[in-house]
Design a protein around this motif. Structure first.
Motif, PDB file in Angstrom:
ATOM      1  N   ILE A   1      56.881 -11.992   0.242  1.00 35.02           N
ATOM      2  CA  ILE A   1      57.831 -13.067   0.504  1.00 35.02           C
ATOM      3  C   ILE A   1      58.898 -12.578   1.473  1.00 35.02           C
ATOM      4  O   ILE A   1      59.091 -11.374   1.644  1.00 35.02           O
ATOM      5  N   ALA A   2      59.580 -13.507   2.104  1.00 38.47           N
ATOM      6  CA  ALA A   2      60.679 -13.181   3.003  1.00 38.47           C
ATOM      7  C   ALA A   2      61.990 -13.566   2.331  1.00 38.47           C
ATOM      8  O   ALA A   2      62.104 -14.630   1.733  1.00 38.47           O
ATOM      9  N   LEU A   3      62.967 -12.674   2.422  1.00 38.99           N
ATOM     10  CA  LEU A   3      64.288 -12.893   1.848  1.00 38.99           C
ATOM     11  C   LEU A   3      65.343 -12.847   2.932  1.00 38.99           C
ATOM     12  O   LEU A   3      65.210 -12.092   3.901  1.00 38.99           O
ATOM     13  N   ARG A   4      66.397 -13.588   2.737  1.00 42.18           N
ATOM     14  CA  ARG A   4      67.574 -13.432   3.582  1.00 42.18           C
ATOM     15  C   ARG A   4      68.241 -12.119   3.203  1.00 42.18           C
ATOM     16  O   ARG A   4      68.170 -11.664   2.067  1.00 42.18           O
ATOM     17  N   ARG A   5      68.929 -11.522   4.154  1.00 40.82           N
ATOM     18  CA  ARG A   5      69.623 -10.272   3.888  1.00 40.82           C
ATOM     19  C   ARG A   5      70.671 -10.458   2.788  1.00 40.82           C
ATOM     20  O   ARG A   5      70.886  -9.579   1.964  1.00 40.82           O
ATOM     21  N   ALA A   6      71.316 -11.631   2.751  1.00 38.02           N
ATOM     22  CA  ALA A   6      72.313 -11.908   1.713  1.00 38.02           C
ATOM     23  C   ALA A   6      71.701 -11.820   0.320  1.00 38.02           C
ATOM     24  O   ALA A   6      72.339 -11.341  -0.612  1.00 38.02           O
ATOM     25  N   HIS A   7      70.454 -12.261   0.179  1.00 38.48           N
ATOM     26  CA  HIS A   7      69.779 -12.162  -1.114  1.00 38.48           C
ATOM     27  C   HIS A   7      69.411 -10.709  -1.414  1.00 38.48           C
ATOM     28  O   HIS A   7      69.511 -10.268  -2.558  1.00 38.48           O
ATOM     29  N   ALA A   8      68.964  -9.981  -0.398  1.00 42.34           N
ATOM     30  CA  ALA A   8      68.611  -8.564  -0.581  1.00 42.34           C
ATOM     31  C   ALA A   8      69.821  -7.747  -1.023  1.00 42.34           C
ATOM     32  O   ALA A   8      69.681  -6.796  -1.784  1.00 42.34           O
ATOM     33  N   LEU A   9      71.011  -8.135  -0.571  1.00 41.00           N
ATOM     34  CA  LEU A   9      72.232  -7.427  -0.967  1.00 41.00           C
ATOM     35  C   LEU A   9      72.575  -7.661  -2.438  1.00 41.00           C
ATOM     36  O   LEU A   9      73.323  -6.888  -3.038  1.00 41.00           O
ATOM     37  N   ALA A  10      72.031  -8.712  -3.035  1.00 47.54           N
ATOM     38  CA  ALA A  10      72.290  -9.027  -4.440  1.00 47.54           C
ATOM     39  C   ALA A  10      71.313  -8.330  -5.378  1.00 47.54           C
ATOM     40  O   ALA A  10      71.443  -8.416  -6.590  1.00 47.54           O
ATOM     41  N   ILE A  11      70.311  -7.642  -4.820  1.00 46.40           N
ATOM     42  CA  ILE A  11      69.259  -7.015  -5.623  1.00 46.40           C
ATOM     43  C   ILE A  11      69.446  -5.503  -5.604  1.00 46.40           C
ATOM     44  O   ILE A  11      69.345  -4.861  -4.557  1.00 46.40           O
ATOM     45  N   GLU A  12      69.710  -4.937  -6.773  1.00 51.02           N
ATOM     46  CA  GLU A  12      69.840  -3.484  -6.928  1.00 51.02           C
ATOM     47  C   GLU A  12      68.472  -2.896  -7.234  1.00 51.02           C
ATOM     48  O   GLU A  12      67.736  -3.445  -8.071  1.00 51.02           O
ATOM     49  N   VAL A  13      68.141  -1.793  -6.562  1.00 51.81           N
ATOM     50  CA  VAL A  13      66.845  -1.142  -6.786  1.00 51.81           C
ATOM     51  C   VAL A  13      67.041   0.355  -6.992  1.00 51.81           C
ATOM     52  O   VAL A  13      68.045   0.933  -6.599  1.00 51.81           O
ATOM     53  N   GLU A  14      66.021   0.946  -7.602  1.00 51.63           N
ATOM     54  CA  GLU A  14      65.960   2.389  -7.771  1.00 51.63           C
ATOM     55  C   GLU A  14      64.664   2.860  -7.121  1.00 51.63           C
ATOM     56  O   GLU A  14      63.577   2.441  -7.532  1.00 51.63           O
ATOM     57  N   ALA A  15      64.790   3.694  -6.095  1.00 46.58           N
ATOM     58  CA  ALA A  15      63.614   4.165  -5.372  1.00 46.58           C
ATOM     59  C   ALA A  15      62.755   5.051  -6.264  1.00 46.58           C
ATOM     60  O   ALA A  15      63.268   5.796  -7.110  1.00 46.58           O
ATOM     61  N   ALA A  16      61.440   4.961  -6.060  1.00 45.99           N
ATOM     62  CA  ALA A  16      60.508   5.775  -6.850  1.00 45.99           C
ATOM     63  C   ALA A  16      60.434   7.185  -6.316  1.00 45.99           C
ATOM     64  O   ALA A  16      60.764   7.485  -5.230  1.00 45.99           O
TER      65      ALA A  16
ATOM     66  N   ILE B   1      64.008 -10.211   5.610  1.00 46.22           N
ATOM     67  CA  ILE B   1      63.364  -9.000   5.120  1.00 46.22           C
ATOM     68  C   ILE B   1      62.116  -9.422   4.360  1.00 46.22           C
ATOM     69  O   ILE B   1      62.198 -10.235   3.449  1.00 46.22           O
ATOM     70  N   ALA B   2      60.970  -8.878   4.763  1.00 50.99           N
ATOM     71  CA  ALA B   2      59.710  -9.177   4.062  1.00 50.99           C
ATOM     72  C   ALA B   2      59.520  -8.132   2.972  1.00 50.99           C
ATOM     73  O   ALA B   2      59.625  -6.933   3.231  1.00 50.99           O
ATOM     74  N   ILE B   3      59.257  -8.608   1.757  1.00 50.61           N
ATOM     75  CA  ILE B   3      59.058  -7.696   0.633  1.00 50.61           C
ATOM     76  C   ILE B   3      57.731  -7.982  -0.040  1.00 50.61           C
ATOM     77  O   ILE B   3      57.207  -9.085   0.040  1.00 50.61           O
ATOM     78  N   ARG B   4      57.201  -6.944  -0.674  1.00 51.92           N
ATOM     79  CA  ARG B   4      55.958  -7.080  -1.423  1.00 51.92           C
ATOM     80  C   ARG B   4      56.266  -6.871  -2.903  1.00 51.92           C
ATOM     81  O   ARG B   4      56.898  -5.899  -3.296  1.00 51.92           O
ATOM     82  N   LEU B   5      55.817  -7.839  -3.705  1.00 50.93           N
ATOM     83  CA  LEU B   5      55.909  -7.793  -5.168  1.00 50.93           C
ATOM     84  C   LEU B   5      54.486  -7.877  -5.669  1.00 50.93           C
ATOM     85  O   LEU B   5      53.895  -8.952  -5.649  1.00 50.93           O
ATOM     86  N   GLY B   6      53.909  -6.774  -6.067  1.00 53.78           N
ATOM     87  CA  GLY B   6      52.497  -6.790  -6.464  1.00 53.78           C
ATOM     88  C   GLY B   6      51.642  -7.175  -5.267  1.00 53.78           C
ATOM     89  O   GLY B   6      51.689  -6.534  -4.231  1.00 53.78           O
ATOM     90  N   ARG B   7      50.880  -8.263  -5.399  1.00 52.06           N
ATOM     91  CA  ARG B   7      50.045  -8.722  -4.284  1.00 52.06           C
ATOM     92  C   ARG B   7      50.710  -9.837  -3.487  1.00 52.06           C
ATOM     93  O   ARG B   7      50.123 -10.379  -2.558  1.00 52.06           O
ATOM     94  N   THR B   8      51.940 -10.184  -3.829  1.00 51.40           N
ATOM     95  CA  THR B   8      52.649 -11.268  -3.175  1.00 51.40           C
ATOM     96  C   THR B   8      53.626 -10.734  -2.145  1.00 51.40           C
ATOM     97  O   THR B   8      54.331  -9.761  -2.395  1.00 51.40           O
TER      98      THR B   8
END
Length: 79
Positions: free
Chosen positions: A64-79, A55-62
């Motif tokens: 990065i690519a994450l494994r799905r296993a890592h994405a499952l460990a990250i909780e987010v709140e949609a804007a 999964i490719a994600i954008r953090l500011g201007r950066t």
């Protein structure tokens, strides 16, 4: 919701990261890249062929690519 479930292009804020499921060296690298609570994030691309990995994600201007296993460990709140 987890980062894996976030729709592509939709902005969100990281609310929690379960660092216990991420290897110590990988957690250190992700933190160095800016993955942490309070950071604004969005999914830009997903892998193909049914796995949706990586999964490719954008953090500011950066971007990065994450494994799905890592994405499952990250909780987010949609804007």
């Amino acid at each position: 919701m987890t980062l894996d479930a976030l729709d592509s292009g939709r902005p969100a804020t990281i609310t929690a990261v379960d660092w216990s499921v991420v290897a110590a060296d990988e957690a250190k690298r992700l933190r160095a890249l800016g993955v942490d609570e309070g950071v604004e994030i969005s999914v830009t691309h997903r892998g193909v062929f049914g796995t949706r990995d990586p999964i490719a994600i954008r953090l500011g201007r950066t971007m990065i690519a994450l494994r799905r296993a890592h994405a499952l460990a990250i909780e987010v709140e949609a804007a």
